[in-house]
Scaffold this motif. Structure first.
Motif, PDB file in Angstrom:
ATOM      1  N   PHE A 297       0.830  -1.209   0.000  1.00 41.48           N
ATOM      2  CA  PHE A 297       0.000   0.000   0.000  1.00 41.48           C
ATOM      3  C   PHE A 297       0.865   1.261   0.000  1.00 41.48           C
ATOM      4  CE2 PHE A 297      -1.957  -3.410   2.364  1.00 41.48           C
ATOM      5  CZ  PHE A 297      -3.236  -3.473   1.838  1.00 41.48           C
ATOM      6  N   VAL A 298       0.427   2.256  -0.733  1.00 38.70           N
ATOM      7  CA  VAL A 298       1.056   3.576  -0.639  1.00 38.70           C
ATOM      8  C   VAL A 298       0.261   4.364   0.391  1.00 38.70           C
ATOM      9  CG1 VAL A 298       1.622   5.714  -1.851  1.00 38.70           C
ATOM     10  CG2 VAL A 298       1.705   3.525  -3.075  1.00 38.70           C
ATOM     11  N   LYS A 299       0.935   4.790   1.459  1.00 37.71           N
ATOM     12  CA  LYS A 299       0.243   5.535   2.526  1.00 37.71           C
ATOM     13  C   LYS A 299      -0.098   6.945   2.063  1.00 37.71           C
ATOM     14  CE  LYS A 299       0.503   5.373   6.958  1.00 37.71           C
ATOM     15  NZ  LYS A 299       0.812   5.431   8.317  1.00 37.71           N
ATOM     16  N   THR A 300      -1.307   7.368   2.375  1.00 38.89           N
ATOM     17  CA  THR A 300      -1.732   8.729   2.025  1.00 38.89           C
ATOM     18  C   THR A 300      -1.613   9.604   3.267  1.00 38.89           C
ATOM     19  OG1 THR A 300      -3.339   7.696   0.566  1.00 38.89           O
ATOM     20  CG2 THR A 300      -3.608  10.055   0.972  1.00 38.89           C
ATOM     21  N   PRO A 301      -0.976  10.767   3.157  1.00 43.42           N
ATOM     22  CA  PRO A 301      -0.853  11.633   4.338  1.00 43.42           C
ATOM     23  C   PRO A 301      -2.198  12.221   4.763  1.00 43.42           C
ATOM     24  CG  PRO A 301       0.051  12.708   2.382  1.00 43.42           C
ATOM     25  CD  PRO A 301      -0.369  11.328   1.954  1.00 43.42           C
ATOM     26  N   ALA A 302      -2.188  12.900   5.912  1.00 42.53           N
ATOM     27  CA  ALA A 302      -3.434  13.459   6.452  1.00 42.53           C
ATOM     28  C   ALA A 302      -4.075  14.452   5.491  1.00 42.53           C
ATOM     29  CB  ALA A 302      -3.140  14.142   7.787  1.00 42.53           C
ATOM     30  N   SER A 303      -3.286  15.052   4.607  1.00 43.49           N
ATOM     31  CA  SER A 303      -3.843  16.013   3.631  1.00 43.49           C
ATOM     32  C   SER A 303      -4.821  15.347   2.672  1.00 43.49           C
ATOM     33  CB  SER A 303      -2.708  16.627   2.808  1.00 43.49           C
ATOM     34  OG  SER A 303      -2.110  15.608   2.013  1.00 43.49           O
ATOM     35  N   GLY A 304      -4.764  14.026   2.588  1.00 44.97           N
ATOM     36  CA  GLY A 304      -5.654  13.295   1.677  1.00 44.97           C
ATOM     37  C   GLY A 304      -5.133  13.268   0.248  1.00 44.97           C
ATOM     38  N   ILE A 305      -3.989  13.901   0.022  1.00 44.32           N
ATOM     39  CA  ILE A 305      -3.458  14.008  -1.355  1.00 44.32           C
ATOM     40  C   ILE A 305      -2.377  12.959  -1.584  1.00 44.32           C
ATOM     41  CG2 ILE A 305      -2.248  15.560  -2.964  1.00 44.32           C
ATOM     42  CD1 ILE A 305      -3.751  17.850  -1.437  1.00 44.32           C
ATOM     43  N   PHE A 306      -2.478  12.285  -2.708  1.00 45.37           N
ATOM     44  CA  PHE A 306      -1.546  11.222  -3.090  1.00 45.37           C
ATOM     45  C   PHE A 306      -0.097  11.687  -2.932  1.00 45.37           C
ATOM     46  CE2 PHE A 306       0.735   8.794  -6.417  1.00 45.37           C
ATOM     47  CZ  PHE A 306       0.413   7.512  -6.012  1.00 45.37           C
ATOM     48  N   ASP A 307       0.717  10.843  -2.266  1.00 49.61           N
ATOM     49  CA  ASP A 307       2.109  11.190  -1.999  1.00 49.61           C
ATOM     50  C   ASP A 307       2.986  10.489  -3.041  1.00 49.61           C
ATOM     51  OD1 ASP A 307       4.682  11.407  -1.053  1.00 49.61           O
ATOM     52  OD2 ASP A 307       4.112  11.156   1.062  1.00 49.61           O
ATOM     53  N   PHE A 308       3.433  11.259  -4.039  1.00 48.89           N
ATOM     54  CA  PHE A 308       4.160  10.657  -5.157  1.00 48.89           C
ATOM     55  C   PHE A 308       5.510  10.079  -4.714  1.00 48.89           C
ATOM     56  CE2 PHE A 308       6.193  10.371  -9.303  1.00 48.89           C
ATOM     57  CZ  PHE A 308       5.168   9.830 -10.047  1.00 48.89           C
ATOM     58  N   ASP A 309       6.183  10.747  -3.772  1.00 54.04           N
ATOM     59  CA  ASP A 309       7.485  10.229  -3.303  1.00 54.04           C
ATOM     60  C   ASP A 309       7.308   8.891  -2.602  1.00 54.04           C
ATOM     61  OD1 ASP A 309       8.835  12.371  -4.318  1.00 54.04           O
ATOM     62  OD2 ASP A 309       8.672  13.551  -2.463  1.00 54.04           O
ATOM     63  N   GLU A 310       6.242   8.810  -1.810  1.00 52.29           N
ATOM     64  CA  GLU A 310       5.940   7.564  -1.104  1.00 52.29           C
ATOM     65  C   GLU A 310       5.646   6.462  -2.128  1.00 52.29           C
ATOM     66  OE1 GLU A 310       6.215   7.194   2.082  1.00 52.29           O
ATOM     67  OE2 GLU A 310       5.296   5.197   2.298  1.00 52.29           O
ATOM     68  N   TYR A 311       4.956   6.828  -3.196  1.00 54.56           N
ATOM     69  CA  TYR A 311       4.665   5.882  -4.284  1.00 54.56           C
ATOM     70  C   TYR A 311       5.974   5.340  -4.873  1.00 54.56           C
ATOM     71  CZ  TYR A 311       3.453   4.533  -9.121  1.00 54.56           C
ATOM     72  OH  TYR A 311       3.341   3.887 -10.323  1.00 54.56           O
ATOM     73  N   LEU A 312       6.893   6.264  -5.204  1.00 56.61           N
ATOM     74  CA  LEU A 312       8.150   5.837  -5.824  1.00 56.61           C
ATOM     75  C   LEU A 312       8.946   4.933  -4.882  1.00 56.61           C
ATOM     76  CD1 LEU A 312       9.330   9.076  -7.689  1.00 56.61           C
ATOM     77  CD2 LEU A 312       8.161   7.076  -8.633  1.00 56.61           C
TER      78      LEU A 312
END
Ligand SMILES: Cc1ncc(COP(=O)(O)O)c(C=O)c1O
Length: 398
Positions: free
Chosen positions: A131-146
């Motif tokens: 899973f790619v964790k989503t921060p509290a902002s609710g916006i997809f975290d591209f660095d976390e994805y990579l």
């Protein structure tokens, strides 16, 4: 876009004296009479099966099904032969999770806020699930994805527009990075296809799934898009009549796609009605629809965001949330909010966990209420919704 004119195409408004305010569009939309007429035409004029019998009624059905497939293909910018009719988005996603020959020991990478339809099939699949964790902002975290996009990821399967937060992932960039890594990409387009222009060729996505009943089409029709090489490699979820070229007592030769994945008699009226829904949306224009929804969401958000008893699920910024407004009120269960909206103002909204249990459980939130807008909704309806929510806060909130 003239929402008032559009409303005259929807029989529900007439039957309810215009009293119902339908804000449950992320679940299912209403259908215009053009869609209902197209479905009725099937039942009245050529209620036969397609793709099998050669008589005149069956031939008309086959032609109408081809026509509907062509309309959807041109709506999405792809070839008709890459589109498989299913019963809903869930089935489309399951076909891939269960039918594609993924390498043993490889992984699927999803977000941590998937609808169960893109969660459960992977839980019960043979590959690992990351899973790619989503921060509290609710916006997809591209660095976390990579960081998670390692060599073991055979497929990235992600919700394109989220049904709880309304946020959309940067699909083009997600797909490019996945392809550079040698991974396939599937998008769950259930909440994006009805609300924004989709161009599958430009996206270069490998598989794409959605349901027609969230975009003015009949219930019980879903679509799976997949590239040629994937359709060739993938096993169908069901086998039977219509999907095969020949069989003997021990073996079967499947037809090429899409027939390979469409065994058994199909939902012909539903598919024909889907073609009419595509015509309707095309005539209005997807850019217009997107802008209209964003306008309504901006209006509702601007009036409710500063109320201290109301929490809008992040992000608060409405331009990031498509037509979705998810919220909670201090001290009131989301089902009670929905019940009161229905009871006192005939406003239909959704409540609970929206089939996204891991999202809510991991964040310790006990569900939320969700209003979701579409092309026939008006500013006056939104004003009544705002008044109703403010009344609920004044009367019942802590
Ligand atoms: C993001 C998302 N994915 C998948 C689905 C499942 O769609 P269906 O029930 O039509 O299969 C939904 C339905 O709400 C959804 O919102």
């Amino acid at each position: 876009m003239d929402a008032d004119k559009i409303r005259s195409d929807f029989p529900l408004y007439e039957s309810q004296n215009n009293d119902v305010i339908y804000f449950d569009n992320a679940c299912q939309t209403m259908r215009p009479k053009q869609v209902i007429d197209a479905m009725n035409e099937y039942y009245c004029k050529f209620p036969a099966c397609g793709g099998r019998s050669i008589h005149r009624l069956a031939t008309q059905v086959s032609m109408k099904i081809d026509e509907a497939r062509e309309k959807i293909a041109s709506f999405l910018g792809c070839e008709p032969s890459n589109l498989v009719f299913t019963k809903n988005c869930t089935e489309s996603l399951n076909i891939v999770a269960r039918g594609y020959p993924f390498k043993k020991g490889s992984s699927v990478l999803t977000t941590d806020m998937e609808h169960n339809s893109n969660h459960v099939p992977w839980i019960s699949s043979k590959i690992n699930h990351k899973f790619v964790k989503t921060p509290a902002s609710g916006i997809f975290d591209f660095d976390e994805y990579l960081k998670n996009l390692n060599r073991d990821v055979s497929i990235v399967s992600m919700v394109h527009t989220n049904n709880v937060t309304g946020t959309t992932i940067p699909a083009k960039e997600v797909i490019e990075a996945a392809h550079d890594n040698g991974s396939l990409v599937m998008l769950d387009g259930a909440q994006s296809t009805p609300h924004q222009k989709i161009d599958l060729k430009k996206l270069d996505v490998d598989m794409f799934a959605f349901s027609m009943h969230k975009m003015l089409g009949p219930s019980g029709v879903g679509v799976l898009y997949a590239k040629d090489e994937i359709l060739k490699k993938m096993d169908p979820l069901v086998g039977g009549g219509g999907g095969v070229g020949t069989t003997d007592y021990n073996s079967v030769t499947f037809l090429p796609s899409p027939e390979k994945f469409e065994s058994g008699l199909l939902n012909y009226s539903g598919i024909i009605g889907s073609g009419a829904a595509i015509d309707y949306l095309t005539k209005i224009g997807m850019e217009e629809i997107e802008e209209h929804e964003r306008g309504l969401n901006t209006f509702v958000t601007s009036r409710l965001k500063d109320n201290e008893s109301i929490q809008i699920l992040d992000p608060v910024e409405p331009s990031l949330r498509s037509g979705i407004f998810s919220f909670n009120i201090n001290g009131i269960d989301s089902h009670d909010i929905a019940m009161i909206c229905d009871e006192i103002s005939a406003i239909a909204i959704r409540s609970g966990m929206h089939c996204a249990h891991p999202f809510f459980v991991s964040r310790g939130i006990n569900g939320c209420a969700r209003a979701s807008f579409y092309l026939y909704n008006t500013k006056e309806e939104c004003a009544k919704f705002i008044d109703t929510v403010e009344y609920i806060v004044r009367t019942f909130s802590d």
